[in-house]
Design a protein around this motif. Structure first.
Motif, PDB file in Angstrom:
ATOM      1  N   ASP B 127      56.800  69.482  38.507  1.00 27.02           N
ATOM      2  CA  ASP B 127      57.484  70.572  38.993  1.00 27.02           C
ATOM      3  C   ASP B 127      57.484  70.149  40.620  1.00 27.02           C
ATOM      4  N   THR B 128      58.421  69.502  41.217  1.00 24.96           N
ATOM      5  CA  THR B 128      58.572  69.176  42.426  1.00 24.96           C
ATOM      6  C   THR B 128      59.196  69.990  43.223  1.00 24.96           C
ATOM      7  N   CYS B 129      59.437  71.237  42.845  1.00 21.68           N
ATOM      8  CA  CYS B 129      60.144  72.274  43.803  1.00 21.68           C
ATOM      9  C   CYS B 129      59.631  72.631  45.002  1.00 21.68           C
ATOM     10  N   ASP B 130      60.182  72.986  46.154  1.00 18.91           N
ATOM     11  CA  ASP B 130      59.937  73.775  47.146  1.00 18.91           C
ATOM     12  C   ASP B 130      59.979  75.064  46.683  1.00 18.91           C
ATOM     13  N   GLU B 131      58.930  75.811  46.514  1.00 24.69           N
ATOM     14  CA  GLU B 131      58.987  77.110  45.759  1.00 24.69           C
ATOM     15  C   GLU B 131      59.856  78.079  46.632  1.00 24.69           C
ATOM     16  N   GLN B 132      60.022  78.036  47.909  1.00 20.90           N
ATOM     17  CA  GLN B 132      60.785  79.185  48.737  1.00 20.90           C
ATOM     18  C   GLN B 132      62.289  78.511  49.040  1.00 20.90           C
ATOM     19  N   ASN B 133      62.543  77.552  48.663  1.00 16.74           N
ATOM     20  CA  ASN B 133      63.833  76.735  48.998  1.00 16.74           C
ATOM     21  C   ASN B 133      64.110  75.587  47.870  1.00 16.74           C
ATOM     22  N   PRO B 134      64.078  76.214  46.762  1.00 21.19           N
ATOM     23  CA  PRO B 134      64.172  74.896  45.491  1.00 21.19           C
ATOM     24  C   PRO B 134      65.608  74.470  45.413  1.00 21.19           C
ATOM     25  N   VAL B 135      65.533  73.113  45.193  1.00 17.60           N
ATOM     26  CA  VAL B 135      66.698  72.467  44.953  1.00 17.60           C
ATOM     27  C   VAL B 135      66.798  71.899  43.476  1.00 17.60           C
ATOM     28  N   PRO B 136      68.032  72.451  42.810  1.00 14.20           N
ATOM     29  CA  PRO B 136      67.832  72.231  41.318  1.00 14.20           C
ATOM     30  C   PRO B 136      67.941  70.634  40.993  1.00 14.20           C
ATOM     31  N   GLY B 137      67.127  70.300  39.906  1.00 11.93           N
ATOM     32  CA  GLY B 137      67.188  69.021  39.555  1.00 11.93           C
ATOM     33  C   GLY B 137      66.249  68.854  38.328  1.00 11.93           C
ATOM     34  N   PRO B 138      66.108  67.713  37.752  1.00 11.20           N
ATOM     35  CA  PRO B 138      65.382  67.493  36.578  1.00 11.20           C
ATOM     36  C   PRO B 138      63.940  68.094  36.689  1.00 11.20           C
ATOM     37  N   THR B 139      63.117  67.934  37.785  1.00 14.47           N
ATOM     38  CA  THR B 139      61.936  68.255  37.875  1.00 14.47           C
ATOM     39  C   THR B 139      61.908  69.618  38.846  1.00 14.47           C
ATOM     40  N   CYS B 140      62.941  70.244  38.918  1.00 12.42           N
ATOM     41  CA  CYS B 140      62.906  71.481  39.599  1.00 12.42           C
ATOM     42  C   CYS B 140      64.037  72.235  38.867  1.00 12.42           C
ATOM     43  N   LEU B 141      63.290  73.300  38.035  1.00 10.22           N
ATOM     44  CA  LEU B 141      64.252  74.101  37.206  1.00 10.22           C
ATOM     45  C   LEU B 141      64.447  75.546  37.818  1.00 10.22           C
ATOM     46  N   VAL B 142      65.565  75.950  38.321  1.00 14.35           N
ATOM     47  CA  VAL B 142      65.670  77.102  39.208  1.00 14.35           C
ATOM     48  C   VAL B 142      67.222  77.508  38.789  1.00 14.35           C
ATOM     49  N   ALA B 143      67.076  78.929  38.833  1.00 16.93           N
ATOM     50  CA  ALA B 143      68.325  79.609  38.747  1.00 16.93           C
ATOM     51  C   ALA B 143      68.384  81.005  39.383  1.00 16.93           C
ATOM     52  N   ARG B 144      69.572  81.592  39.764  1.00 14.18           N
ATOM     53  CA  ARG B 144      69.478  82.972  40.178  1.00 14.18           C
ATOM     54  C   ARG B 144      69.509  84.000  39.172  1.00 14.18           C
ATOM     55  N   LEU B 145      68.896  85.267  39.461  1.00 10.58           N
ATOM     56  CA  LEU B 145      68.932  86.204  38.689  1.00 10.58           C
ATOM     57  C   LEU B 145      69.931  86.300  37.916  1.00 10.58           C
ATOM     58  N   GLY B 146      70.229  86.486  36.581  1.00 13.45           N
ATOM     59  CA  GLY B 146      71.263  86.643  35.762  1.00 13.45           C
ATOM     60  C   GLY B 146      71.988  85.649  35.398  1.00 13.45           C
ATOM     61  N   GLU B 147      71.768  84.431  35.923  1.00 13.33           N
ATOM     62  CA  GLU B 147      72.441  83.313  35.514  1.00 13.33           C
ATOM     63  C   GLU B 147      72.304  82.998  34.125  1.00 13.33           C
ATOM     64  N   ARG B 148      73.205  82.482  33.565  1.00 15.06           N
ATOM     65  CA  ARG B 148      72.840  82.059  31.905  1.00 15.06           C
ATOM     66  C   ARG B 148      72.569  80.414  32.152  1.00 15.06           C
ATOM     67  N   VAL B 149      71.027  80.212  31.508  1.00 12.48           N
ATOM     68  CA  VAL B 149      70.722  79.021  31.708  1.00 12.48           C
ATOM     69  C   VAL B 149      70.263  78.472  30.250  1.00 12.48           C
ATOM     70  N   GLU B 150      70.844  77.310  30.097  1.00 15.75           N
ATOM     71  CA  GLU B 150      70.542  76.746  28.790  1.00 15.75           C
ATOM     72  C   GLU B 150      69.277  75.647  28.887  1.00 15.75           C
ATOM     73  N   PHE B 151      68.416  75.858  28.138  1.00 14.28           N
ATOM     74  CA  PHE B 151      67.365  74.710  27.784  1.00 14.28           C
ATOM     75  C   PHE B 151      67.558  73.994  26.774  1.00 14.28           C
ATOM     76  N   VAL B 152      67.456  72.404  26.945  1.00 13.43           N
ATOM     77  CA  VAL B 152      67.496  71.766  25.605  1.00 13.43           C
ATOM     78  C   VAL B 152      66.043  71.097  25.654  1.00 13.43           C
ATOM     79  N   ALA B 153      65.375  71.450  24.232  1.00 10.61           N
ATOM     80  CA  ALA B 153      64.230  71.020  24.162  1.00 10.61           C
ATOM     81  C   ALA B 153      64.193  69.809  23.154  1.00 10.61           C
ATOM     82  N   ILE B 154      63.628  68.788  23.834  1.00  9.85           N
ATOM     83  CA  ILE B 154      63.491  67.514  22.831  1.00  9.85           C
ATOM     84  C   ILE B 154      61.930  67.102  22.586  1.00  9.85           C
ATOM     85  N   GLY B 155      61.552  66.744  21.188  1.00  7.18           N
ATOM     86  CA  GLY B 155      60.301  66.476  20.897  1.00  7.18           C
ATOM     87  C   GLY B 155      60.515  64.904  20.852  1.00  7.18           C
ATOM     88  N   LEU B 156      59.758  63.944  21.328  1.00  2.00           N
ATOM     89  CA  LEU B 156      59.545  62.484  21.050  1.00  2.00           C
ATOM     90  C   LEU B 156      58.248  62.268  21.259  1.00  2.00           C
TER      91      LEU B 156
END
Lengths: 280, 280, 280
Positions: B127-156
């Motif tokens: 989780d490399t987010c700047d908490e107050q100003n997060p930039v979405p990316g593979p290590t910064c999971l962020v969304a606005r309230l109400g957005e439809r967010v899809e998580f894909v979970a992989i086990g390996l």
């Protein structure tokens, strides 16, 4: 509806320990529980008839019936949970169907157990097929293209596993298929090709051999990497409709651009869209 | 229906070992299986086109189609199961939708792997987010309230995991949602917020960011305690609708009775029952 | 719909560490998340009211509602994931029902945890019943024949487990039952008697005590063999309708052929087919 299976267990008079027969899923009284505390085991040299009942679903009471993919096993050798009996092979699969369930052309049992074994074997012992002339059996999983093949997966022992089959997938439902035209129902059931299997878990799936992928040698393995690396892997051999096996594809070419020759040949009726569109 | 994804894999001429591309869920012939025995791999310096087919469900044959949350991975590096290739990051997610499936505003992939990693990272690296100003990316999971967010979970890898998300839950169905008005269907599908994930398993869920719980920093972690303690944990950062992040709630007050200020703010239409009744 | 449960957590002034209350499945803002980063914990000697919301399903938004079998637990003692708090017993079950859900006559919680424990106990400590005169309680699972009994299974700690109950099975659905007359729906849901349970997973099932199998002592255990062998096993004691417990069946006879005396006695209305057909 008569009992699905009746087993008469007679022990070898020279067998030094008591054994039992405990089953999953179907119904039985304490006399057929196969446990120590209920005295429902078989002493050396004795015999015992275990009685199991298959029952339909009863919506009035909430009773769910006994249709399912089950297993039976010893519950006595090596302690009150039958740990050594199971590890020694005292187990098997039990299938109870509902009316209308798909009837497979072939059924194979794959028990995922300790020491990275499938059906207590691993590596080359788990797949003893002559690849070009395979004879179906417990260690030679084979079918012709388009045959309806049922796999029963059993988890046993101490470890978690995952059941994975190359080239084939199934609905994560009671039988591996979702019938009907109810879109909401059909869309609620995941389609998967890998399923977690804990000790005592059992499930069954029915697939069409080679559906949309064609004949060939399709791996069936535990996807825990150290399990598959240690030999928890076998093959599902899919033959041409005439019973012959096509040769392995040629080795990867050394040219800079290897053209795929995949055709998506399908034992089932071809989809409306032409194949040509897929090749680019 | 064209193939969902086409990948052209070209190896670095200096790469010392052969690699391959094996995928789950979609269809392919032996030439695109990505395995050693089928010669469908890529030697150093060579290239290969893998052809995958996405297929609709065919009720007439029982073919379940290819819609699902899948992954693809190397099946060659480190042995015939690709164990080292996978551990090195040679994998990714593949999504095949049915017509009518919910389309997310954002999609995040969370691969749960060995050494307590999410996407091969753990602890602050997950989780490399700047908490107050997060930039979405593979290590910064962020969304606005109400957005439809899809998580894909992989086990390996070698271990079992459980995928847990704070404040959010989903239907344990193909997409995380159960549509329709069929009460019996809706009532048959469990709603969960924690799901076991074995190696090779994949699933996807769609949630409404902050639904009924509001913005803030919501943990996403493996619920195996020694896994989360060792860093298998990240955050799902839910912003206000205007893109700002509210500050952390104040520290726990030192008074004898701390009044809750929770409001159950909901991005979705408020339920008919008044909020006031909930605060006592 | 008011919150399903409200908990007022007051710590012992002499308790040396902060604790918290984190719940699964229901809704709450960051102030009631029970986590360190959100400051929603309780310092020594302080108190805090956690507010949870139970919400109905909202088909318009895709929100799935909060009905389910959940658990709550500390998320602070021993680190930011509450590992020591959970291991010390700071957890419990939470049930949120939908209108029309089956209402059980009895509910038992079985938490499968580390060191092969059920409800933090194992072996004889997990089943403290006086077999002939059992008093229901957390370590004495008992019901009369035909009672509707709900089991809530919780996975916690570091290990995987499987929940297995002898003689009883259930639909792998939200409640353990599948209602309705939609054949395609009913046929899509597996019936099982063994279910994998990872840390953080919870599920609930409702069974009819002794349905089709009669009274007696029915094992409830983890089917991981080394777990059950080390004591991860208890009993579900099913009494006669009059509250008495039949004696254990006699020891296995020493004759060459032991006649089964199983009757398939059923607390529910007998199926149309006569019993006699089952006895051969």
């Amino acid at each position: 509806m008569p009992a699905a299976t009746l087993e008469a267990l007679r022990t070898d008079p020279n067998h030094p320990v008591a054994v039992s027969l405990h089953t999953h899923g179907v119904k039985y009284t304490q006399q057929s529980d196969g446990t120590l505390h209920s005295n429902s085991y078989v002493a050396p040299g004795q015999s015992r008839t275990y009685v199991w009942f298959a029952k339909p679903r009863n919506p009035a009471t909430g009773s769910q019936g006994t249709a399912g993919y089950w297993w039976y096993h010893d519950h006595l050798v090596g302690g009150p949970h039958g740990t050594k009996g199971i590890a020694s092979g005292l187990f098997g699969a039990l299938i109870v169907r509902r009316q209308g369930d798909p009837r497979p052309d072939r059924t194979y049992v794959t028990a995922f157990g300790d020491r990275q074994t499938i059906n207590l074997r691993r590596s080359s012992e788990a797949d003893t097929c002559d690849e070009q002339n395979p004879v179906p059996g417990p260690t030679c999983l084979v079918a012709r293209l388009g045959e309806r093949v049922e796999f029963v997966a059993i988890g046993l022992g101490d470890d978690m596993h995952t059941f994975h089959l190359h080239g084939h997938s199934w609905a994560d439902s009671r039988t591996g298929v979702v019938d009907g035209t109810n879109r909401a129902l059909v869309d609620s059931v995941p389609v998967i090709d890998n399923k977690t299997l804990g000790p005592g878990d059992t499930f069954g799936v029915t697939v069409l051999a080679g559906d949309s992928v064609g004949p060939g040698h399709w791996m069936l393995h535990c996807h825990m990497q150290f399990h598959s690396d240690l030999g928890m892997s076998t093959m599902f051999h899919v033959l041409n409709p005439d019973g012959t096996m096509p040769p392995h594809p040629a080795a990867a070419p050394t040219g800079a651009k290897a053209a795929s020759t995949g055709t998506g040949a399908n034992a089932a009726p071809a989809p409306a869209a032409g194949h040509a569109n897929h090749h680019s």
